[in-house]
Design a protein around this motif. Structure first.
Motif, PDB file in Angstrom:
ATOM      1  N   LEU A 104       0.826  -1.211   0.000  1.00 28.97           N
ATOM      2  CA  LEU A 104       0.000   0.000   0.000  1.00 28.97           C
ATOM      3  C   LEU A 104       0.855   1.254   0.000  1.00 28.97           C
ATOM      4  O   LEU A 104       0.510   2.246  -0.644  1.00 28.97           O
ATOM      5  CB  LEU A 104      -0.957  -0.004   1.194  1.00 28.97           C
ATOM      6  N   GLU A 105       1.962   1.210   0.699  1.00 30.57           N
ATOM      7  CA  GLU A 105       2.899   2.349   0.684  1.00 30.57           C
ATOM      8  C   GLU A 105       3.412   2.577  -0.740  1.00 30.57           C
ATOM      9  O   GLU A 105       3.465   3.716  -1.216  1.00 30.57           O
ATOM     10  CB  GLU A 105       4.060   2.059   1.640  1.00 30.57           C
ATOM     11  N   ASN A 106       3.771   1.494  -1.432  1.00 30.91           N
ATOM     12  CA  ASN A 106       4.226   1.612  -2.827  1.00 30.91           C
ATOM     13  C   ASN A 106       3.139   2.215  -3.703  1.00 30.91           C
ATOM     14  O   ASN A 106       3.417   3.064  -4.563  1.00 30.91           O
ATOM     15  CB  ASN A 106       4.637   0.241  -3.370  1.00 30.91           C
ATOM     16  N   LYS A 107       1.894   1.786  -3.503  1.00 33.65           N
ATOM     17  CA  LYS A 107       0.768   2.308  -4.281  1.00 33.65           C
ATOM     18  C   LYS A 107       0.580   3.796  -4.011  1.00 33.65           C
ATOM     19  O   LYS A 107       0.402   4.590  -4.943  1.00 33.65           O
ATOM     20  CB  LYS A 107      -0.516   1.536  -3.929  1.00 33.65           C
ATOM     21  N   ALA A 108       0.628   4.182  -2.747  1.00 31.83           N
ATOM     22  CA  ALA A 108       0.436   5.588  -2.376  1.00 31.83           C
ATOM     23  C   ALA A 108       1.537   6.468  -2.953  1.00 31.83           C
ATOM     24  O   ALA A 108       1.259   7.555  -3.482  1.00 31.83           O
ATOM     25  CB  ALA A 108       0.376   5.725  -0.858  1.00 31.83           C
ATOM     26  N   VAL A 109       2.760   6.008  -2.885  1.00 28.45           N
ATOM     27  CA  VAL A 109       3.876   6.784  -3.441  1.00 28.45           C
ATOM     28  C   VAL A 109       3.692   6.963  -4.945  1.00 28.45           C
ATOM     29  O   VAL A 109       3.924   8.055  -5.485  1.00 28.45           O
ATOM     30  CB  VAL A 109       5.231   6.114  -3.104  1.00 28.45           C
ATOM     31  N   SER A 110       3.235   5.917  -5.634  1.00 30.70           N
ATOM     32  CA  SER A 110       3.022   6.048  -7.090  1.00 30.70           C
ATOM     33  C   SER A 110       1.893   7.030  -7.392  1.00 30.70           C
ATOM     34  O   SER A 110       1.945   7.760  -8.383  1.00 30.70           O
ATOM     35  CB  SER A 110       2.759   4.689  -7.736  1.00 30.70           C
ATOM     36  N   VAL A 112       1.142   9.673  -5.545  1.00 33.93           N
ATOM     37  CA  VAL A 112       1.720  11.006  -5.321  1.00 33.93           C
ATOM     38  C   VAL A 112       2.575  11.405  -6.519  1.00 33.93           C
ATOM     39  O   VAL A 112       2.516  12.544  -6.996  1.00 33.93           O
ATOM     40  CB  VAL A 112       2.539  11.043  -4.007  1.00 33.93           C
ATOM     41  N   GLU A 113       3.349  10.476  -7.043  1.00 29.91           N
ATOM     42  CA  GLU A 113       4.178  10.753  -8.229  1.00 29.91           C
ATOM     43  C   GLU A 113       3.310  11.086  -9.440  1.00 29.91           C
ATOM     44  O   GLU A 113       3.641  11.990 -10.212  1.00 29.91           O
ATOM     45  CB  GLU A 113       5.086   9.558  -8.529  1.00 29.91           C
ATOM     46  N   THR A 114       2.211  10.368  -9.607  1.00 34.84           N
ATOM     47  CA  THR A 114       1.284  10.647 -10.707  1.00 34.84           C
ATOM     48  C   THR A 114       0.746  12.070 -10.601  1.00 34.84           C
ATOM     49  O   THR A 114       0.675  12.801 -11.601  1.00 34.84           O
ATOM     50  CB  THR A 114       0.124   9.631 -10.700  1.00 34.84           C
ATOM     51  N   ALA A 115       0.405  12.476  -9.391  1.00 34.98           N
ATOM     52  CA  ALA A 115      -0.088  13.846  -9.177  1.00 34.98           C
ATOM     53  C   ALA A 115       1.013  14.863  -9.454  1.00 34.98           C
ATOM     54  O   ALA A 115       0.757  15.913 -10.055  1.00 34.98           O
ATOM     55  CB  ALA A 115      -0.612  13.999  -7.757  1.00 34.98           C
ATOM     56  N   GLU A 125      -1.488  14.248   0.346  1.00 33.36           N
ATOM     57  CA  GLU A 125      -1.142  13.473   1.542  1.00 33.36           C
ATOM     58  C   GLU A 125      -1.955  12.177   1.525  1.00 33.36           C
ATOM     59  O   GLU A 125      -3.056  12.133   0.994  1.00 33.36           O
ATOM     60  CB  GLU A 125      -1.461  14.260   2.811  1.00 33.36           C
ATOM     61  N   TYR A 126      -1.403  11.131   2.118  1.00 31.61           N
ATOM     62  CA  TYR A 126      -2.125   9.866   2.231  1.00 31.61           C
ATOM     63  C   TYR A 126      -1.889   9.289   3.619  1.00 31.61           C
ATOM     64  O   TYR A 126      -0.976   9.689   4.332  1.00 31.61           O
ATOM     65  CB  TYR A 126      -1.681   8.868   1.149  1.00 31.61           C
ATOM     66  N   LYS A 127      -2.731   8.349   3.974  1.00 31.28           N
ATOM     67  CA  LYS A 127      -2.616   7.713   5.283  1.00 31.28           C
ATOM     68  C   LYS A 127      -3.010   6.253   5.157  1.00 31.28           C
ATOM     69  O   LYS A 127      -4.030   5.922   4.550  1.00 31.28           O
ATOM     70  CB  LYS A 127      -3.539   8.418   6.284  1.00 31.28           C
ATOM     71  N   ILE A 128      -2.180   5.380   5.718  1.00 28.84           N
ATOM     72  CA  ILE A 128      -2.482   3.966   5.827  1.00 28.84           C
ATOM     73  C   ILE A 128      -2.886   3.734   7.281  1.00 28.84           C
ATOM     74  O   ILE A 128      -2.148   4.096   8.196  1.00 28.84           O
ATOM     75  CB  ILE A 128      -1.276   3.093   5.438  1.00 28.84           C
TER      76      ILE A 128
END
Length: 156
Positions: A104-110, A112-115, A125-128
């Motif tokens: 999920l961290e990998n997904k969230a980082v991707s 953020v990069e897309t944005a 910002e994201y939160k797990i």
């Protein structure tokens, strides 16, 4: 005699589970979605039936499979060019929390990069949120909505 009655009353309350603290039950998936759905009007629910298998759905969207997750509700704002992302997953019986959180961290980082490349717009910002059997990944195009969602989910 009054001391005996008082001790008996205390004993009864403690062993009957009436210690004064109310046990909080975890809400059902339906109750969680009832609370979250108003925040997801600019996101699209991802339909697992559009994939050859549920495992394919999980791997394509989250980078993990059915060995880790038994159920996932996923909304994405990317089709509408915004950063909203809501995931509620149920960990498999033998699912590894660390493996799931890393995926999920990998997904969230991707996301953020897309944005950052301009493909989506909004708050990044994201939160797990790990609640044992349930794990959430939250991102929302609107900062206030993001904070409200996170606050409610963390209170579970």
């Amino acid at each position: 005699m009054k001391k005996f009655i008082a001790l008996l009353l205390i004993f009864t309350l403690v062993f009957a589970g009436c210690s004064g603290k109310e046990e909080k039950t975890f809400p059902t998936d339906e109750e969680i979605m009832e609370k979250m759905t108003p925040y997801l009007t600019n996101a699209q629910e991802q339909d697992p039936s559009l994939y050859p298998s549920y495992d394919d759905f999980l791997k394509a969207n989250l980078g993990i499979g059915e060995d880790q997750v038994t159920d996932a509700v996923l909304y994405m704002g990317a089709p509408n060019q915004n950063t909203t992302f809501f995931l509620m997953l149920t960990k498999a019986e033998n699912g590894d929390t660390d493996t799931i959180i890393q995926a999920l961290e990998n997904k969230a980082v991707s996301m953020v990069e897309t944005a950052s490349m301009g493909y989506t717009q909004g708050y990044t910002e994201y939160k797990i949120i790990d609640k044992g059997e349930k794990i959430f990944l939250v991102m929302h195009e609107d900062q206030k909505s993001f904070e409200e969602m996170v606050e409610w989910l963390e209170s579970l």
